[in-house]
Design an enzyme around this catalytic site. Structure first.
Site, short mmCIF file in Angstrom:
data_model
loop_
_atom_site.label_atom_id
_atom_site.label_comp_id
_atom_site.label_asym_id
_atom_site.label_seq_id
_atom_site.Cartn_x
_atom_site.Cartn_y
_atom_site.Cartn_z
CB SER A 15 -0.95 0.01 1.20
OG SER A 15 -0.24 -0.14 2.42
NE ARG A 16 1.52 3.32 4.27
CZ ARG A 16 0.68 2.47 4.88
NH1 ARG A 16 1.15 1.34 5.37
NH2 ARG A 16 -0.59 2.73 4.99
N GLY A 19 7.08 -1.56 -1.55
CA GLY A 19 6.14 -2.45 -2.21
C GLY A 19 5.34 -1.76 -3.29
CG ASP A 70 -2.05 -10.14 9.18
OD1 ASP A 70 -0.91 -10.40 8.77
OD2 ASP A 70 -2.28 -9.81 10.36
CE1 TYR A 164 14.06 -5.99 10.10
CE2 TYR A 164 16.34 -5.23 9.93
CZ TYR A 164 15.07 -5.34 9.39
OH TYR A 164 14.80 -4.84 8.14
CE LYS A 168 14.22 -7.95 5.74
NZ LYS A 168 12.89 -7.71 5.12
#
Length: 274
Positions: A15-16, A19, A70, A164, A168
């Site tokens: 959506s932003r 992406g 989701d 994190y 990743k």
């Protein structure tokens, strides 16, 4: 770029930001795009929704479908794949973009943040790719591009934010593993990572954001790099991890001035100084 005509992408978290930039890059060359994202209503600190993103895709020259859902939920992921098949006849490209980040020291990291990163980054990548595989097998030039870094085992990055990093690198390992598992399936599994900070909401909402934004490149650099990768035959990119500027250089694009970031852009996480 006629290779994108009638090709269908499914993008998580589109959506932003990065992406959406990848979706727009492909749409500008005629691609169909299915966007799976949670933001159906405007958020006070985050620009855009999955619906405005679809409008942007169509304004760029592509066709778009919004799926509010989701990536952690198997049924929502399946709805996104079903929408691609129903509206466009199949799936040619998967973009594993949805991701969560928390870089708190281990003793301060809440367990719920640990779970969130594992669920979105690793589980979401697994669920979306798994659901798309039967359709990707039918595509003449299928790709799965995952927004994850090359494996950098420097103690600096291992120690900076181990959880994190685990999430990743887990995405990277899934991509490399699938490249080997499906080596004969005609699907190109690759990873893409930015050389520098990208001007996304994550940067804009961070402390001291003004300087960081000024030294961040436009998300379009990631969109253009993804288009360069996805334009290549799947066998050429299978099992490879790309930095955005390297993918662009391979496509003959070396002038990065249009992407901003100034003369001294901030190197992104996992990227060492040359």
């Amino acid at each position: 770029m006629s290779t994108f005509t009638d090709r269908t992408l499914v993008v998580s978290g589109g959506s932003r930001g990065i992406g959406l930039a990848i979706a727009l890059g492909a749409a500008s060359h005629g691609a169909n795009v299915v966007l799976l994202a949670k933001t159906s209503e405007p958020h006070p600190r985050l620009p855009g929704t999955v619906h405005t993103a679809v409008a942007d895709v169509e304004a760029a020259g592509g066709k778009g479908v919004a799926v509010v859902g989701d990536v952690r939920k198997e049924e929502d992921v399946q709805r996104a794949i079903d929408a691609a098949v129903e509206h466009f006849g199949g799936v040619d490209i998967v973009v594993n973009n949805a991701s969560a980040i928390a870089t708190d020291p281990t003793e301060e990291l809440a367990a719920k943040k640990f779970d969130l990163m594992m669920d979105i980054n690793i589980r979401g990548t697994f669920l979306l790719t798994k659901a798309a595989l039967p359709h990707l097998r039918k595509s003449p030039n299928a790709h799965v591009i995952t927004l994850a870094p090359p494996m950098n085992m420097s103690p600096h990055w291992l120690g900076a934010h181990p959880v994190y990093t685990l999430s990743k690198y887990g995405m990277t390992l899934l991509s490399l593993g699938w490249a080997a598992e499906y080596a004969d399936a005609g699907i190109g599994f690759s990873c893409l990572w930015p050389e520098t900070y990208i001007a996304t909401a994550a940067v804009a909402n961070a402390p001291g954001f003004q300087e960081s934004l000024a030294r961040s490149r436009d998300p379009k650099i990631m969109g253009d790099a993804a288009v360069a990768i996805l334009s290549r035959p799947s066998a050429d990119v299978n099992g490879k991890c790309f930095i955005d500027v390297e993918a662009l250089a391979a496509a003959g694009i070396t002038d990065l001035s249009s992407y901003g970031g100034g003369d001294d852009p901030i190197l992104d996480i996992f990227v060492d100084k040359s």
